[in-house]
Scaffold this motif. Structure first.
Motif, short mmCIF file in Angstrom:
data_model
loop_
_atom_site.label_atom_id
_atom_site.label_comp_id
_atom_site.label_asym_id
_atom_site.label_seq_id
_atom_site.Cartn_x
_atom_site.Cartn_y
_atom_site.Cartn_z
N PRO A 215 0.81 -1.23 0.00
CA PRO A 215 0.00 0.00 0.00
C PRO A 215 0.84 1.27 0.00
O PRO A 215 0.53 2.23 -0.73
N TYR A 216 1.90 1.28 0.79
CA TYR A 216 2.74 2.48 0.88
C TYR A 216 3.43 2.77 -0.44
O TYR A 216 3.53 3.92 -0.88
N ASN A 217 3.90 1.73 -1.13
CA ASN A 217 4.62 1.94 -2.38
C ASN A 217 3.67 2.28 -3.53
O ASN A 217 4.06 3.01 -4.44
N ILE A 218 2.47 1.77 -3.50
CA ILE A 218 1.47 2.19 -4.49
C ILE A 218 1.21 3.69 -4.36
O ILE A 218 1.14 4.43 -5.36
N LEU A 219 1.08 4.15 -3.13
CA LEU A 219 0.86 5.57 -2.89
C LEU A 219 2.05 6.40 -3.33
O LEU A 219 1.89 7.50 -3.89
N LYS A 220 3.27 5.90 -3.13
CA LYS A 220 4.46 6.62 -3.56
C LYS A 220 4.51 6.76 -5.08
O LYS A 220 4.89 7.81 -5.61
N VAL A 221 4.12 5.71 -5.79
CA VAL A 221 4.08 5.78 -7.25
C VAL A 221 3.05 6.82 -7.70
O VAL A 221 3.30 7.61 -8.62
N TYR A 222 1.90 6.83 -7.05
CA TYR A 222 0.86 7.80 -7.41
C TYR A 222 1.34 9.22 -7.13
O TYR A 222 1.08 10.14 -7.93
N ARG A 223 2.03 9.42 -6.02
CA ARG A 223 2.54 10.76 -5.70
C ARG A 223 3.60 11.18 -6.71
O ARG A 223 3.69 12.37 -7.07
N SER B 146 0.32 16.37 -12.35
CA SER B 146 -0.69 17.15 -11.60
C SER B 146 -2.04 16.45 -11.62
O SER B 146 -3.05 16.99 -12.09
N LEU B 147 -2.08 15.24 -11.07
CA LEU B 147 -3.32 14.47 -11.07
C LEU B 147 -4.32 14.97 -10.04
O LEU B 147 -5.53 14.87 -10.24
N VAL B 148 -3.83 15.49 -8.92
CA VAL B 148 -4.71 15.93 -7.83
C VAL B 148 -5.02 17.41 -8.02
O VAL B 148 -4.11 18.25 -8.01
N THR B 149 -6.29 17.72 -8.17
CA THR B 149 -6.71 19.11 -8.36
C THR B 149 -7.79 19.54 -7.38
O THR B 149 -8.34 20.63 -7.52
N HIS B 150 -8.13 18.71 -6.41
CA HIS B 150 -9.18 19.05 -5.43
C HIS B 150 -8.62 18.89 -4.02
O HIS B 150 -7.84 17.98 -3.74
N CYS B 151 -9.07 19.76 -3.16
CA CYS B 151 -8.60 19.75 -1.78
C CYS B 151 -8.99 18.46 -1.07
O CYS B 151 -8.20 17.90 -0.32
N GLY B 152 -10.20 17.98 -1.30
CA GLY B 152 -10.64 16.75 -0.65
C GLY B 152 -9.78 15.56 -1.02
O GLY B 152 -9.41 14.74 -0.16
N THR B 153 -9.41 15.46 -2.29
CA THR B 153 -8.54 14.36 -2.72
C THR B 153 -7.17 14.48 -2.10
O THR B 153 -6.57 13.48 -1.68
N SER B 154 -6.68 15.70 -2.00
CA SER B 154 -5.37 15.91 -1.38
C SER B 154 -5.39 15.49 0.08
O SER B 154 -4.43 14.88 0.58
N LYS B 155 -6.47 15.78 0.78
CA LYS B 155 -6.58 15.38 2.19
C LYS B 155 -6.61 13.86 2.33
O LYS B 155 -5.98 13.30 3.23
N VAL B 156 -7.35 13.21 1.44
CA VAL B 156 -7.42 11.74 1.50
C VAL B 156 -6.04 11.13 1.29
O VAL B 156 -5.64 10.19 1.98
N LEU B 157 -5.30 11.68 0.33
CA LEU B 157 -3.96 11.16 0.07
C LEU B 157 -3.02 11.41 1.25
O LEU B 157 -2.19 10.56 1.58
N ASP B 158 -3.14 12.56 1.88
CA ASP B 158 -2.31 12.85 3.04
C ASP B 158 -2.58 11.86 4.17
O ASP B 158 -1.65 11.33 4.79
N GLN B 159 -3.85 11.61 4.45
CA GLN B 159 -4.19 10.68 5.51
C GLN B 159 -3.78 9.25 5.14
O GLN B 159 -3.32 8.49 6.00
N ALA B 160 -3.95 8.89 3.89
CA ALA B 160 -3.53 7.56 3.44
C ALA B 160 -2.02 7.40 3.58
O ALA B 160 -1.53 6.31 3.92
N ALA B 161 -1.27 8.46 3.32
CA ALA B 161 0.18 8.39 3.46
C ALA B 161 0.58 8.13 4.90
O ALA B 161 1.50 7.35 5.18
#
Length: 368
Positions: free
Chosen positions: A266-274, A281-296
């Motif tokens: 899970p951690y490495n999948i998130l690193k690839v997405y980041r 520039s895949l993330v363009t919404h604040c809500g999505t950014s928050k979800v990614l931060d918490q997932a990290a």
């Protein structure tokens, strides 16, 4: 080591300004994510610290005072325990950073950030080395010639060179944290984070993320799958009388690979997405950014638990290592009994005879 993906955001007055995207610029309030990190991360880090330090300290103590480094795997295990301990010792700093902010200065920020990355990468590479050593052993069991070159490399004569290469590689990956880590002041606290120059904010960060995924996850996973698959094929050739031992050994191998995948994937999948987000520039919404931060925060904490599991999966799984632990426990119990009561002569004779019969044959740690 970061919280809230700090390299993508500057903070001011409990808000973050996204500066990575040319076409999207807005204020994203992330005080709730900081509140979650201030509670969640100190708890997880404390649990990892207590369990991980206890297990890895026991490994180092057994190898230092009771067990000789007889095999390549023994050498890798002692290096793995040291890397785990150095990584775990950085967690109190990050727990304090999550709860109260960074209060220890710029120099310590750089050192702790680099130490975290170096030892995390080193742990993953050492797991790959253990897999390669087991693959060479399995090839010898099968009398095959396909891994002859590997067998020539993985010998005690080259052990120090292999470990040196591992540590140097991990240090190189930790250099950006040592050079680029900064302490940034917000309205109510300071934060220790990696700040990339504008010229390399996109490509540089993405390249480093991909390199860490390749060396810290995909390479060890590939080595573990190939080596343990080879060991599984070698175990199939054992006599029928050894069927129970064979399946127990296969179960251990499946658990080792399964735990690695569950904690690291899970951690490495998130690193690839980041990394992709940094470039495209895949993330363009604040809500999505928050979800990614918490997932990290959650996935990185899950990845850290592997430091606590390494002694159980590798060192404690060896029969020789368990025998040494039993000897230590017995000696500790005898010392406590001697302190409580005076030993009578007949009791001493009983103890001496018991000790003389408790001989055991050393076997390779984490051996099948």
């Amino acid at each position: 080591m970061d919280i809230l993906e700090e390299e993508d955001y500057y903070y001011h007055d409990n808000i973050s300004l996204n500066y990575s995207y040319e076409d999207y610029s807005s204020l994203c309030v992330k005080s709730d994510i900081r509140t979650f990190a201030g509670v969640f991360l100190p708890i997880i880090y404390t649990v990892c610290l207590v369990i991980g330090v206890a297990g890895n300290t026991l490994v180092v103590a057994v190898y230092a005072y009771y067990k000789h480094l007889k095999t390549m795997t023994d050498v890798f295990l002692i290096h793995l325990a040291v890397a785990d301990l150095l990584l775990l010792f950085t967690l109190p700093f990050w727990a304090s950073d999550a709860a109260r902010g960074w209060e220890l200065g710029k120099g310590l920020c750089k050192v702790v950030s680099a130490c975290y990355t170096v030892n995390f990468t080193c742990c993953m590479l050492l797991l790959a080395c253990i897999g390669l050593d087991r693959y060479a052993a399995a090839s010898r069991m099968q009398d095959g010639d396909d891994a002859w070159q590997l067998q020539r490399v993985f010998t005690r004569q080259h052990c120090g060179k292999i470990c040196l290469v591992v540590w140097v590689t991990a240090f190189i990956l930790g250099l950006p944290d040592l050079i680029l880590s900064e302490v940034r002041l917000t309205s109510n606290r300071s934060i220790c984070l990696v700040i990339y120059p504008p010229s390399m904010a996109r490509e540089g960060k993405a390249s480093l993320e991909i390199a860490e995924v390749l060396l810290g996850f995909l390479f060890p996973l590939q080595v573990m799958v190939i080596s343990y698959w080879s060991m599984g094929k070698a175990l199939k050739g054992l006599p029928v009388e050894s069927r129970e031992r064979k399946w127990n050994a296969l179960r251990v191998l499946l658990i080792v690979v399964g735990v690695f995948v569950i904690t690291q994937l899970p951690y490495n999948i998130l690193k690839v997405y980041r990394a992709m987000d940094s470039v495209y520039s895949l993330v363009t919404h604040c809500g999505t950014s928050k979800v990614l931060d918490q997932a990290a925060q959650v996935t990185e904490s899950l990845a850290l638990t592997h430091c606590c599991l390494n002694p159980i999966l590798y060192a404690f799984a060896g029969s020789s290592f368990r025998q040494h632990i039993m000897k230590i426990a017995k000696r500790f119990g005898e010392r406590r009994r001697r302190r409580r009561t005076e030993t009578r002569p007949e009791d001493e004779g009983m103890d001496m005879s018991f000790n003389s019969n408790s001989t055991s044959q050393d076997t390779n740690t984490f051996s099948i």
